[in-house]
Motif scaffolding. Structure first.
Motif, mmCIF file in Angstrom:
data_model
loop_
_atom_site.group_PDB
_atom_site.id
_atom_site.type_symbol
_atom_site.label_atom_id
_atom_site.label_comp_id
_atom_site.label_asym_id
_atom_site.label_seq_id
_atom_site.Cartn_x
_atom_site.Cartn_y
_atom_site.Cartn_z
ATOM 1 N N HIS A 131 -3.878 14.869 -6.422
ATOM 2 C CA HIS A 131 -2.545 14.284 -6.388
ATOM 3 C C HIS A 131 -1.885 14.731 -7.696
ATOM 4 O O HIS A 131 -2.079 14.115 -8.744
ATOM 5 N N GLU A 171 0.403 12.444 -10.181
ATOM 6 C CA GLU A 171 -0.353 11.367 -10.812
ATOM 7 C C GLU A 171 -1.554 11.886 -11.607
ATOM 8 O O GLU A 171 -2.286 11.097 -12.208
ATOM 9 N N VAL A 198 7.108 9.640 -6.456
ATOM 10 C CA VAL A 198 5.948 10.477 -6.757
ATOM 11 C C VAL A 198 5.994 11.762 -5.933
ATOM 12 O O VAL A 198 5.804 12.860 -6.452
ATOM 13 N N ASN A 254 9.241 4.925 -9.525
ATOM 14 C CA ASN A 254 8.560 4.059 -8.565
ATOM 15 C C ASN A 254 7.762 4.946 -7.617
ATOM 16 O O ASN A 254 7.816 6.175 -7.704
ATOM 17 N N ASP A 255 7.017 4.332 -6.718
ATOM 18 C CA ASP A 255 6.108 5.087 -5.862
ATOM 19 C C ASP A 255 6.824 6.052 -4.923
ATOM 20 O O ASP A 255 6.266 7.086 -4.540
ATOM 21 N N TYR A 256 8.053 5.717 -4.518
ATOM 22 C CA TYR A 256 8.797 6.638 -3.667
ATOM 23 C C TYR A 256 9.065 7.970 -4.361
ATOM 24 O O TYR A 256 9.233 9.003 -3.708
ATOM 25 N N SER A 316 -0.620 8.506 -1.492
ATOM 26 C CA SER A 316 -0.289 9.657 -2.306
ATOM 27 C C SER A 316 -0.510 10.924 -1.495
ATOM 28 O O SER A 316 -1.348 10.977 -0.613
ATOM 29 N N GLU A 320 0.836 -1.192 0.000
ATOM 30 C CA GLU A 320 0.000 0.000 0.000
ATOM 31 C C GLU A 320 0.872 1.242 0.000
ATOM 32 O O GLU A 320 1.838 1.327 0.755
ATOM 33 N N THR A 321 0.585 2.214 -0.827
ATOM 34 C CA THR A 321 1.295 3.487 -0.798
ATOM 35 C C THR A 321 0.284 4.606 -0.658
ATOM 36 O O THR A 321 -0.845 4.509 -1.124
ATOM 37 N N GLU A 352 5.591 18.084 -4.932
ATOM 38 C CA GLU A 352 5.169 17.351 -6.121
ATOM 39 C C GLU A 352 5.130 18.259 -7.335
ATOM 40 O O GLU A 352 4.892 19.475 -7.232
#
Length: 265
Positions: free
Chosen positions: A58, A61, A206, A202-204, A29, A26-27, A190
């Protein structure tokens, strides 16, 4: 005052281990209030008609959320405030409800647009979110006053001029809460990936995160051109009621600024 973000783990330990055993995790945002003017620098009269967009999303994304009609929306210049709330018109932004305001820049100055939204209930994080959000427009060669705070409950006061910066420039700001610097505060960063030009490896990647020093100052270098948002997050000592229970309130001081690529001949 209790400091720190109100983000809470979305999964218990057992559930997290279960997710990892299935090969995914799970990540969370980052949320950002957004104030994005169509221009942040006006040099000629023909460019003096500005459309400012107000959203909640977000941004990296390009994942929007509905924004309720803000509690406050103001334009500040020369120490005077103009109420933009009556002029807001609903606009679809990132496929969700947002708003726009038409702003006529009539004289030289540094204009600050500031939005105070209604509290947003975030079920996944079990808290309310209120992002005091602002952006700048510099007009007709004037650049005085960009370092002046507006007196919002929480805000980022730029230490680097918040316009006229190249991609690759370093930006600094000071986080204030109730008018005082906030040490050790997380600042989420962001990029507004409006055209989907970039994809995070990767998700880190974002959401970038920097932290304020003992004087409430943070530093970030913008790697590429476009609009970048800074959200300094603290938890209010005052809670809000949600279905009979007292819940935390995340106070976000959000500032948007644009980095530009140099023009080639």
């Amino acid at each position: 005052m209790t400091k720190g973000i109100c983000r809470k783990p979305l999964l218990g330990a057992c559930a997290l281990l279960f997710c990892l055993s299935l090969g995914f995790a799970e990540t969370a945002s980052a949320h950002f209030g957004m104030v994005i003017p169509s221009k942040d620098m006006v040099l000629e009269k023909k460019d003096a008609s500005i459309e400012a967009d107000f959203a909640f999303a977000h941004p990296m994304e390009v994942n929007g959320m509905d924004l309720a009609m803000p509690e406050k929306c103001q334009l500040f210049v020369g120490g005077k405030a103009t109420d933009l709330l009556p002029s807001l018109k609903e606009k679809k932004i990132m496929d969700h409800k947002g708003y726009k305001a038409d702003i006529a820049i009539q004289r030289p100055g540094v204009y600050q647009i500031a939005m105070t939204p209604k509290p947003y209930w975030e079920e996944a994080e079990d808290c309310y979110i209120v992002h005091y959000t602002k952006a700048y427009i510099a007009a007709f060669g004037d650049e005085d006053g960009w370092q002046e705070p507006l007196g919002l409950k929480t805000e980022i006061v730029p230490l680097t001029r918040p316009f006229g910066n190249y991609a690759g420039n370093t930006f600094q700001g000071q986080v204030l809460l109730n008018g005082k610097p906030v040490a050790g505060c997380d600042v989420e960063v962001e990029y507004f990936n409006k055209d989907g030009k970039y994809k995070a490896p990767n998700d880190y990647m974002v959401t970038q995160v920097v932290r304020t020093d003992p004087n409430g100052i943070f530093t970030f270098t913008g790697p590429f051109a476009g609009w970048w948002g800074f959200a300094a997050l603290n938890t209010s000592e005052e809670k809000m009621d949600h279905e009979g229970a007292k819940k935390d309130v995340e106070l976000g001081a959000v500032l948007w600024t644009r980095f530009l690529a140099p023009v080639t001949k």
